[in-house]
Design a protein around this motif. Structure first.
Motif, PDB file in Angstrom:
ATOM      1  N   MET A  99       0.835  -1.202   0.000  1.00 51.40           N
ATOM      2  CA  MET A  99       0.000   0.000   0.000  1.00 51.40           C
ATOM      3  C   MET A  99       0.870   1.252   0.000  1.00 51.40           C
ATOM      4  O   MET A  99       1.853   1.307   0.686  1.00 51.40           O
ATOM      5  N   GLY A 100       0.496   2.233  -0.762  1.00 49.77           N
ATOM      6  CA  GLY A 100       1.302   3.454  -0.778  1.00 49.77           C
ATOM      7  C   GLY A 100       0.660   4.575  -1.537  1.00 49.77           C
ATOM      8  O   GLY A 100      -0.470   4.462  -2.013  1.00 49.77           O
ATOM      9  N   CYS A 101       1.389   5.670  -1.629  1.00 55.21           N
ATOM     10  CA  CYS A 101       0.866   6.845  -2.313  1.00 55.21           C
ATOM     11  C   CYS A 101       1.484   6.943  -3.691  1.00 55.21           C
ATOM     12  O   CYS A 101       2.616   6.522  -3.909  1.00 55.21           O
ATOM     13  N   PHE A 102       0.772   7.538  -4.605  1.00 55.35           N
ATOM     14  CA  PHE A 102       1.314   7.775  -5.932  1.00 55.35           C
ATOM     15  C   PHE A 102       1.856   9.195  -6.041  1.00 55.35           C
ATOM     16  O   PHE A 102       3.004   9.417  -6.313  1.00 55.35           O
ATOM     17  N   ASN A 103       0.977  10.167  -5.833  1.00 56.35           N
ATOM     18  CA  ASN A 103       1.437  11.558  -5.934  1.00 56.35           C
ATOM     19  C   ASN A 103       0.557  12.491  -5.104  1.00 56.35           C
ATOM     20  O   ASN A 103      -0.503  12.103  -4.625  1.00 56.35           O
ATOM     21  N   ILE A 104       1.037  13.710  -4.938  1.00 59.21           N
ATOM     22  CA  ILE A 104       0.272  14.686  -4.163  1.00 59.21           C
ATOM     23  C   ILE A 104       0.229  16.011  -4.927  1.00 59.21           C
ATOM     24  O   ILE A 104       1.200  16.386  -5.591  1.00 59.21           O
TER      25      ILE A 104
ATOM     26  N   ARG B 173      -5.671   1.638  -4.038  1.00 62.10           N
ATOM     27  CA  ARG B 173      -7.091   1.375  -3.791  1.00 62.10           C
ATOM     28  C   ARG B 173      -7.362   0.845  -2.395  1.00 62.10           C
ATOM     29  O   ARG B 173      -8.447   1.026  -1.852  1.00 62.10           O
ATOM     30  N   GLU B 174      -6.385   0.139  -1.821  1.00 59.94           N
ATOM     31  CA  GLU B 174      -6.622  -0.526  -0.534  1.00 59.94           C
ATOM     32  C   GLU B 174      -6.620   0.453   0.633  1.00 59.94           C
ATOM     33  O   GLU B 174      -6.970   0.092   1.740  1.00 59.94           O
ATOM     34  N   ALA B 175      -6.208   1.692   0.391  1.00 62.15           N
ATOM     35  CA  ALA B 175      -6.113   2.659   1.479  1.00 62.15           C
ATOM     36  C   ALA B 175      -7.488   2.913   2.105  1.00 62.15           C
ATOM     37  O   ALA B 175      -8.484   2.976   1.396  1.00 62.15           O
ATOM     38  N   PRO B 176      -7.540   3.034   3.446  1.00 63.33           N
ATOM     39  CA  PRO B 176      -8.815   3.296   4.100  1.00 63.33           C
ATOM     40  C   PRO B 176      -9.233   4.756   3.938  1.00 63.33           C
ATOM     41  O   PRO B 176      -8.610   5.510   3.192  1.00 63.33           O
ATOM     42  N   ASP B 177     -10.276   5.158   4.655  1.00 63.58           N
ATOM     43  CA  ASP B 177     -10.746   6.536   4.610  1.00 63.58           C
ATOM     44  C   ASP B 177      -9.668   7.465   5.166  1.00 63.58           C
ATOM     45  O   ASP B 177      -9.234   7.312   6.302  1.00 63.58           O
ATOM     46  N   LEU B 178      -9.220   8.414   4.344  1.00 65.33           N
ATOM     47  CA  LEU B 178      -8.070   9.229   4.746  1.00 65.33           C
ATOM     48  C   LEU B 178      -8.446  10.660   5.112  1.00 65.33           C
ATOM     49  O   LEU B 178      -7.574  11.522   5.156  1.00 65.33           O
ATOM     50  N   THR B 179      -9.733  10.919   5.362  1.00 63.95           N
ATOM     51  CA  THR B 179     -10.158  12.280   5.658  1.00 63.95           C
ATOM     52  C   THR B 179      -9.357  12.891   6.804  1.00 63.95           C
ATOM     53  O   THR B 179      -8.850  14.012   6.694  1.00 63.95           O
TER      54      THR B 179
END
Lengths: 136, 136
Positions: free
Chosen positions: A1-6, A74-80
């Motif tokens: 699991m990880g981030c792509f871009n910001i 996609r697997e990331a949970p709710d990140l609010t």
């Protein structure tokens, strides 16, 4: 699991900060160049918020202006809450409080990048491997 | 746990079915948002927005495929539901089954045209009523 871009946008819709860790599909295959990519991303979210306001079954005002956009797996949970903390603890701390920062202008800050990486790793959103790939 | 509305969109972006029958032109923009989102995706093979979470509702999207894992036919099923609703992908799958049984197999139905099939209406109504009863 990880981030792509910001993406970080200012009120006028210009991208003041962009960072990518891992982007398997290059910008060239998508919008063409990075500037167009950022413009389209802002446009997408602007339209989405309008769209949400019209779709809303409860006739609320809709959600406000989004300034931080984080693309994750996609697997990331709710990140609010994570995004809120990212804004409060990292962006405000390292960018807004930086005396050299002109509000609404693009910025580059090593401290911010380091803090951002540390924060995302702490939340399990970044793997060491990805940072290595981004550095290459 | 309520189901607010159901829309079916054909491959050119036209609205061909909506329940409970409120029409708004803005809703068509869902189609272009899809296209832009898949273009901006950092990962190859993205087919668009699958789930849009807002404060007051969730928008689920199901895309019809030709055969299992085949190419997308362009027909999209949009379901606007309560944020707490569960098993929506299964419900969408069931709605698609009803669509293939009562709409596609209807000899008087022309593909890509507005859906006016009584049997489909009745069965969708029944399915959604059964779902809301089960959920509460």
């Amino acid at each position: 699991m990880g981030c792509f871009n910001i993406y970080v946008f200012n009120r006028q819709g210009t991208c003041v900060y962009y960072h990518e860790w891992f982007r398997p599909k290059s910008v060239r295959q998508g919008a063409g160049n990075l500037q167009d990519d950022q413009k389209q991303m802002f446009g997408l979210f602007w339209t989405l918020s309008n769209f949400c306001a019209t779709m809303d079954p409860k006739e609320n005002v809709g959600f406000g202006r989004r300034e931080l956009i984080l693309n994750t797996h996609r697997e990331a949970p709710d990140l609010t809450e994570v995004l809120q903390a990212l804004y409060d603890d990292i962006f405000v701390e390292y960018v807004v409080k930086n005396p050299l920062y002109v509000p609404g202008q693009p910025f580059q800050s090593d401290q911010f990048v380091n803090a951002l990486n540390a924060f995302l790793r702490q939340n399990g959103l970044l793997q060491q491997q990805q940072i290595m790939q981004a550095a290459v | 746990m309520s189901i607010y509305s159901l829309y079916v969109i054909n491959k050119s972006g036209g609205l061909i079915y909506n329940r409970p029958g409120m029409l708004n032109d803005r809703r068509r923009s869902g189609h272009s948002l899809h296209a832009i989102a898949s273009q901006l995706s950092p990962v190859p093979g993205c087919t668009g927005i699958e789930l849009l979470e807002a404060d007051t509702f969730n928008l689920h999207c199901f895309q019809a495929r030709a055969g299992s894992g085949g190419t997308l036919t362009g027909t999209k099923f949009l379901l606007v539901v309560d944020p707490h609703a569960s098993f929506i992908p299964t419900l969408l799958q069931r709605i698609y089954e009803l669509y293939s049984d009562y709409v596609l197999k209807n000899p008087f139905y022309e593909t890509e045209q507005v859906i006016k099939c009584e049997l489909f209406d009745e069965n969708v109504e029944l399915l959604i009523r059964r779902y809301t009863q089960q959920a509460t």
